[in-house]
Enzyme design. Structure first.
Site, PDB file in Angstrom:
ATOM      1  N   ASP A  30     -20.416 -21.455  54.544  1.00 49.36           N
ATOM      2  CA  ASP A  30     -19.128 -21.928  54.048  1.00 49.36           C
ATOM      3  C   ASP A  30     -18.143 -22.018  55.213  1.00 49.36           C
ATOM      4  O   ASP A  30     -18.075 -21.103  56.036  1.00 49.36           O
ATOM      5  CB  ASP A  30     -18.615 -20.953  52.979  1.00 49.36           C
ATOM      6  CG  ASP A  30     -17.471 -21.505  52.166  1.00 49.36           C
ATOM      7  OD1 ASP A  30     -16.489 -21.998  52.766  1.00 49.36           O
ATOM      8  OD2 ASP A  30     -17.537 -21.435  50.933  1.00 49.36           O
ATOM      9  N   ASN A  86     -18.501 -21.000  39.969  1.00 49.48           N
ATOM     10  CA  ASN A  86     -17.322 -21.351  39.183  1.00 49.48           C
ATOM     11  C   ASN A  86     -17.503 -22.698  38.491  1.00 49.48           C
ATOM     12  O   ASN A  86     -18.058 -23.626  39.088  1.00 49.48           O
ATOM     13  CB  ASN A  86     -16.087 -21.429  40.087  1.00 49.48           C
ATOM     14  CG  ASN A  86     -15.831 -20.141  40.828  1.00 49.48           C
ATOM     15  OD1 ASN A  86     -16.008 -19.062  40.296  1.00 49.48           O
ATOM     16  ND2 ASN A  86     -15.427 -20.251  42.083  1.00 49.48           N
ATOM     17  N   GLN A  93     -12.979 -23.603  40.354  1.00 50.76           N
ATOM     18  CA  GLN A  93     -13.784 -24.639  40.999  1.00 50.76           C
ATOM     19  C   GLN A  93     -12.846 -25.654  41.655  1.00 50.76           C
ATOM     20  O   GLN A  93     -11.939 -26.169  41.018  1.00 50.76           O
ATOM     21  CB  GLN A  93     -14.689 -25.339  39.981  1.00 50.76           C
ATOM     22  CG  GLN A  93     -15.645 -26.330  40.614  1.00 50.76           C
ATOM     23  CD  GLN A  93     -16.580 -26.983  39.603  1.00 50.76           C
ATOM     24  OE1 GLN A  93     -16.400 -26.874  38.391  1.00 50.76           O
ATOM     25  NE2 GLN A  93     -17.588 -27.673  40.116  1.00 50.76           N
ATOM     26  N   HIS A  99     -22.176 -25.787  42.881  1.00 52.99           N
ATOM     27  CA  HIS A  99     -22.541 -24.994  44.055  1.00 52.99           C
ATOM     28  C   HIS A  99     -22.452 -23.519  43.693  1.00 52.99           C
ATOM     29  O   HIS A  99     -21.721 -23.133  42.791  1.00 52.99           O
ATOM     30  CB  HIS A  99     -21.674 -25.316  45.273  1.00 52.99           C
ATOM     31  CG  HIS A  99     -20.200 -25.162  45.056  1.00 52.99           C
ATOM     32  ND1 HIS A  99     -19.453 -26.058  44.305  1.00 52.99           N
ATOM     33  CD2 HIS A  99     -19.331 -24.225  45.495  1.00 52.99           C
ATOM     34  CE1 HIS A  99     -18.182 -25.675  44.305  1.00 52.99           C
ATOM     35  NE2 HIS A  99     -18.090 -24.555  45.008  1.00 52.99           N
ATOM     36  N   HIS A 101     -21.941 -19.699  45.375  1.00 56.27           N
ATOM     37  CA  HIS A 101     -21.513 -18.923  46.534  1.00 56.27           C
ATOM     38  C   HIS A 101     -22.401 -17.688  46.692  1.00 56.27           C
ATOM     39  O   HIS A 101     -22.646 -16.973  45.714  1.00 56.27           O
ATOM     40  CB  HIS A 101     -20.067 -18.431  46.348  1.00 56.27           C
ATOM     41  CG  HIS A 101     -19.056 -19.509  46.321  1.00 56.27           C
ATOM     42  ND1 HIS A 101     -18.334 -19.877  47.423  1.00 56.27           N
ATOM     43  CD2 HIS A 101     -18.631 -20.310  45.307  1.00 56.27           C
ATOM     44  CE1 HIS A 101     -17.504 -20.851  47.099  1.00 56.27           C
ATOM     45  NE2 HIS A 101     -17.672 -21.131  45.811  1.00 56.27           N
TER      46      HIS A 101
END
Length: 136
Positions: A30, A86, A93, A99, A101
């Site tokens: 990230d 999320n 989000q 996606h 995390h």
């Protein structure tokens, strides 16, 4: 999707720090990490959120998350992990491409994936049980 940044990253059109890749997913570091090693699992196909993700990919993503958490814990020697996903703006989000995390946690890191616990009342419990069961 044409203008989806995560589609472009997952397809390799935009460079990324790729930790892992297979035919369905790319796992990247990230760019705005909550902690050292914070990574994202991105499907190569576009799905806005978990609601749209096919069951087969949902099963694969959790297996991949486990594989990555095991490898990252060994490599980074972190003390724990948050696996966060999320759905929708109200849930935090910000990029509307599914996606997940993977956030390594270190003692006293203050990454802050927490909340203040409330209290489940009998009234709310009964309401939620009835409404959710009716939708299953």
């Amino acid at each position: 999707m044409e203008n989806c940044i995560f589609c472009k990253i997952a397809a390799g059109e935009i460079p990324s720090a790729t930790l892992y890749e297979d035919e369905d997913f790319r796992v990247i570091l990230d760019l705005g990490p909550a902690s050292k090693g914070h990574a994202l699992i991105l499907p190569k196909q576009h799905y806005a959120n978990l609601y749209e993700l096919p069951d087969e990919l949902a099963e694969k993503v959790i297996r991949l998350a486990k594989k990555m958490v095991i490898a990252m814990t060994k490599a980074l020697q972190c003390d724990g992990f948050n696996v966060v996903q999320n759905n929708g703006e109200a849930a935090g989000q910000t990029v509307f491409h599914f996606h997940m995390h993977l956030i390594p946690r270190y003692k006293d890191d203050h990454a802050g994936v927490t909340w203040t616990p409330g209290k489940l009342t009998d009234e709310v419990r009964d309401e939620v049980l009835a409404k959710v069961r009716a939708c299953l």
